[in-house]
Design an enzyme around this catalytic site. Structure first.
Site, PDB file in Angstrom:
ATOM      1  N   TYR A 142       5.153  -5.027  -9.585  1.00  0.00           N
ATOM      2  CA  TYR A 142       6.024  -6.176  -9.847  1.00  0.00           C
ATOM      3  C   TYR A 142       6.355  -6.315 -11.335  1.00  0.00           C
ATOM      4  O   TYR A 142       7.380  -6.890 -11.696  1.00  0.00           O
ATOM      5  CB  TYR A 142       5.351  -7.478  -9.392  1.00  0.00           C
ATOM      6  N   LYS A 192      -4.067   2.697  -1.838  1.00  0.00           N
ATOM      7  CA  LYS A 192      -3.675   4.008  -1.337  1.00  0.00           C
ATOM      8  C   LYS A 192      -4.267   5.047  -2.283  1.00  0.00           C
ATOM      9  O   LYS A 192      -3.545   5.773  -2.981  1.00  0.00           O
ATOM     10  CB  LYS A 192      -2.145   4.117  -1.288  1.00  0.00           C
ATOM     11  N   ASP A 224      -2.170   1.333   4.516  1.00  0.00           N
ATOM     12  CA  ASP A 224      -1.411   1.534   5.765  1.00  0.00           C
ATOM     13  C   ASP A 224      -2.337   1.393   6.976  1.00  0.00           C
ATOM     14  O   ASP A 224      -2.002   0.735   7.963  1.00  0.00           O
ATOM     15  CB  ASP A 224      -0.671   2.885   5.761  1.00  0.00           C
ATOM     16  N   ASP A 248       1.646  -8.563  -0.851  1.00  0.00           N
ATOM     17  CA  ASP A 248       2.868  -9.229  -0.405  1.00  0.00           C
ATOM     18  C   ASP A 248       3.139  -8.864   1.054  1.00  0.00           C
ATOM     19  O   ASP A 248       3.388  -9.730   1.894  1.00  0.00           O
ATOM     20  CB  ASP A 248       4.027  -8.796  -1.311  1.00  0.00           C
ATOM     21  N   ASP A 252       2.311 -11.294   4.698  1.00  0.00           N
ATOM     22  CA  ASP A 252       3.331 -11.678   5.690  1.00  0.00           C
ATOM     23  C   ASP A 252       2.895 -11.246   7.082  1.00  0.00           C
ATOM     24  O   ASP A 252       3.066 -11.965   8.062  1.00  0.00           O
ATOM     25  CB  ASP A 252       4.691 -11.031   5.363  1.00  0.00           C
TER      26      ASP A 252
END
Ligand code: IPM
Ligand code: MG
Length: 367
Positions: A142, A192, A224, A248, A252
């Site tokens: 970000y 990751k 993942d 983020d 969600d």
């Protein structure tokens, strides 16, 4: 002693509507619990852009640095889609997070019993779910440099940079371990590390911090696989710690496990201020929902529960936070539903303000 101070930034879309309901709750605590806040209000996002030409005025930023806590509604809307990136409504929120150095973003995903059938997953997968995602909020892709859209040969290239320092990982990991200590003492870190060096470092530093918390059972997962496990059997998790971008996405995803994005609060915390309180901003996880703005359809619960988090994390009023959460639970158990929570037979939606009033009535009943 002076009253604790709160800066309210309703923002755009449904932000002002849901914040109006929070004001009722704040007033209730003042009159009924002798817990009075010095409340000021200002603009953020598109609303600030319309007035000042920037999504967060410097004076508002200064104010945010001074108060005990900031409560934000939501930012953004189609009206601002074509604005230059540097003045988009979202930049106002990102500036607050960055300049207040709010590195630990707490996003609880709790499934209210009355709503277990609203999830797209089976009831037994989500009923009783209570997990906490700790998202790093001030670094990573970000904010990393270089960033931008550049000319390269005869085409353009878009660049963002994932960057984490050891100290940035260390401090958010500590926040997550501290939370895990107060909960089920289980922490899963997601990155990751199989493809990203920042992920390798992340795993190393989190493991090192874990040596200071021998009671916490620490595990690691590729993000993942973590997303897959979150939908397969979310109750295997207690606290999850992850970077800004993965956080983020995963938050969600976790939100939908609970049935509606309209229910979920968040706290963004930084280092302690001189008075011992952490720098803090509280906001619902949902966005500005421009499609339903101004129609009384929005669910104010996420914003109200964000205020409950403020009571708990900024104002040392955990009992009052629990009182408010129980009031929300009771209203849902009574069958009250805003428009985002429809689907049960014969249920008519209540408006945003009716939901707020019902929660205030439950608070009254709790005395
Ligand atoms: C969130 C939002 C923000 C983010 C946007 C509005 C900048 O999606 O808080 O999750 O990407 O962090
Ligand atoms: Mg998001």
């Amino acid at each position: 002693m002076s009253n604790p101070s709160l800066l309210i930034l309703p923002g755009d879309g449904i932000g002002p509507e849901v914040m109006a309901e929070v004001r009722k709750i704040i007033d209730w605590y003042g009159t009924k619990r002798d817990l009075t806040f010095d409340v000021s209000e200002d603009l953020v996002g598109g609303a600030a852009y319309d007035k000042h030409g920037v999504p967060l005025a410097d004076a508002t930023m200064d104010k945010a640095q001074e108060v005990d806590a900031v409560l934000l509604g939501a930012v953004g809307g189609p009206k601002y889609d074509s604005l230059d990136f540097s003045v988009k409504p979202e930049r106002g929120l990102l500036r607050l997070r960055k300049e207040m150095d709010l590195y630990a973003n707490l996003r609880p995903a709790q499934c209210f019993d009355a709503l277990a059938d609203f999830s797209s997953l089976k009831r037994d997968v989500v009923a009783g779910l209570d997990i906490m995602i700790v998202r790093e909020l001030t670094s990573g892709v970000y904010f990393g440099e270089p960033r931008g859209i550049f000319e390269e040969g005869n085409e353009r290239v878009g660049i963002n940079t994932q960057r984490y320092t050891e100290s940035e990982i260390d401090r958010v990991a500590r926040s997550a371990f501290e939370l895990a200590m107060k909960r089920d003492k289980k922490l899963c870190s997601m990155e990751k590390a199989n493809v990203m060096e920042s992920g390798v470092l992340w795993r190393e530093v989190v493991t090192k911090v874990g040596e200071d918390y021998p009671e916490v059972e620490l595990s690691h997962m590729y993000a993942d696989a973590g997303a897959m496990q979150l939908t397969r059997w979310p109750k295997q998790f207690d606290v999850i710690v992850t970077d800004n971008l993965f956080g983020d996405l995963l938050s969600d995803l976790a939100a939908m496990l609970t049935g509606s994005l309209g229910m979920l609060p968040s706290a963004s915390l930084g280092a302690p201020m001189a008075n011992g309180r952490p720098k803090a901003l509280y906001e619902p996880v949902h966005g500005s929902a421009p499609d339903i703005a101004g129609q009384g359809k929005a669910n104010p619960i996420a914003c109200i529960l964000s205020f409950a988090m403020a009571l708990r994390y900024s104002f040392d009023a955990g009992d009052e936070a629990t009182r408010l959460e129980e009031a929300v639970n009771a209203v849902l158990a009574d069958g009250l539903r805003t428009a985002d929570l429809l689907g049960e037979e014969g249920v008519q939606p209540v408006s945003t303000s009716e939901m707020g009033d019902a929660i205030v009535a439950k608070l009254d009943a709790s005395l």
